[in-house]
Design an enzyme around this catalytic site. Structure first.
Site, PDB file in Angstrom:
ATOM      1  N   HIS A  91      87.220  14.555  55.224  1.00  0.00           N
ATOM      2  CA  HIS A  91      86.998  13.796  56.459  1.00  0.00           C
ATOM      3  C   HIS A  91      88.295  13.464  57.195  1.00  0.00           C
ATOM      4  O   HIS A  91      88.296  12.616  58.083  1.00  0.00           O
ATOM      5  CB  HIS A  91      86.239  12.504  56.163  1.00  0.00           C
ATOM      6  CG  HIS A  91      84.855  12.741  55.662  1.00  0.00           C
ATOM      7  ND1 HIS A  91      84.099  11.758  55.120  1.00  0.00           N
ATOM      8  CD2 HIS A  91      84.086  13.868  55.616  1.00  0.00           C
ATOM      9  CE1 HIS A  91      82.920  12.242  54.754  1.00  0.00           C
ATOM     10  NE2 HIS A  91      82.904  13.520  55.044  1.00  0.00           N
ATOM     11  N   ILE A  98      90.709  10.813  61.605  1.00  0.00           N
ATOM     12  CA  ILE A  98      89.859  10.413  60.479  1.00  0.00           C
ATOM     13  C   ILE A  98      88.419  10.303  60.965  1.00  0.00           C
ATOM     14  O   ILE A  98      88.132   9.589  61.926  1.00  0.00           O
ATOM     15  CB  ILE A  98      90.313   9.049  59.917  1.00  0.00           C
ATOM     16  CG1 ILE A  98      91.787   9.090  59.537  1.00  0.00           C
ATOM     17  CG2 ILE A  98      89.435   8.641  58.733  1.00  0.00           C
ATOM     18  CD1 ILE A  98      92.395   7.704  59.278  1.00  0.00           C
ATOM     19  N   CYS A  99      87.518  10.980  60.295  1.00  0.00           N
ATOM     20  CA  CYS A  99      86.087  10.890  60.601  1.00  0.00           C
ATOM     21  C   CYS A  99      85.500   9.814  59.685  1.00  0.00           C
ATOM     22  O   CYS A  99      85.129  10.087  58.546  1.00  0.00           O
ATOM     23  CB  CYS A  99      85.416  12.244  60.373  1.00  0.00           C
ATOM     24  SG  CYS A  99      83.658  12.244  60.761  1.00  0.00           S
ATOM     25  N   LEU A 100      85.474   8.588  60.199  1.00  0.00           N
ATOM     26  CA  LEU A 100      84.971   7.437  59.442  1.00  0.00           C
ATOM     27  C   LEU A 100      84.255   6.523  60.432  1.00  0.00           C
ATOM     28  O   LEU A 100      84.874   6.030  61.381  1.00  0.00           O
ATOM     29  CB  LEU A 100      86.132   6.715  58.749  1.00  0.00           C
ATOM     30  CG  LEU A 100      85.786   5.496  57.904  1.00  0.00           C
ATOM     31  CD1 LEU A 100      84.898   5.881  56.722  1.00  0.00           C
ATOM     32  CD2 LEU A 100      87.062   4.820  57.400  1.00  0.00           C
TER      33      LEU A 100
END
Length: 161
Positions: A91, A98-100
């Site tokens: 991620h 950041i894929c959050l």
């Protein structure tokens, strides 16, 4: 080191300044385990050192997060990216994005820099493999010219990592 994907910088509101000063004071008294704030005189941009937790794929490895606070923090989420080199993670893109979900759609003004850091460390700690997202090359290519991760329409579909 700075990022080319810094948001347009407007001065922090009085509410944002007060909140960040409070968070910084709390951080200095009791920093989250595994993190160090690199002291500077810039309240609007924090650089935070993160050390991978023991017993994980990232144990003992050190990375840097750059946290840029918008004018209306905490009503608006900060922009959080990893500075180069970003950790290899499903991620985390090679450009540090950041894929959050808590950094975008699920942000709440009740969250703090500390809670965001703990979530990022938890995400790192739960990774079963060191690898880039499947679409890393395409995404990074599309982010040239300073595109912010906040301009991305993220699809949060993987809650296993």
């Amino acid at each position: 080191m700075t990022s080319s994907s810094s948001p347009s910088r407007k001065a922090l509101s009085k509410i944002a300044c007060n909140r960040l000063q409070k968070e910084l004071a709390e951080w200095q008294l009791s920093p989250p385990a595994g993190f160090k704030h690199k002291v500077s005189d810039n309240l609007q941009r924090w650089v935070i050192e993160v050390t991978g937790a023991a017993g994980t794929l990232y144990a003992g490895e050190t990375y840097q997060l750059q946290v840029d606070f918008p004018e209306h923090y905490p009503m608006e989420a900060p922009q959080v990216i990893f500075l180069n080199p970003a950790p290899m993670h499903p991620h985390i893109y090679s450009n540090g994005h950041i894929c959050l979900d808590i950094l975008y759609d699920s942000w709440s003004p009740a969250m703090t820099v500390s809670s965001v850091c703990i979530s990022i460390l938890s995400m790192l700690s739960s990774s079963p493999a060191k690898q880039r997202p499947a679409d890393n090359d395409r995404y990074v290519r599309n982010c040239r010219n300073g595109r912010s991760p906040k301009e991305t329409r993220w699809w949060f579909h993987d809650d296993t990592v």
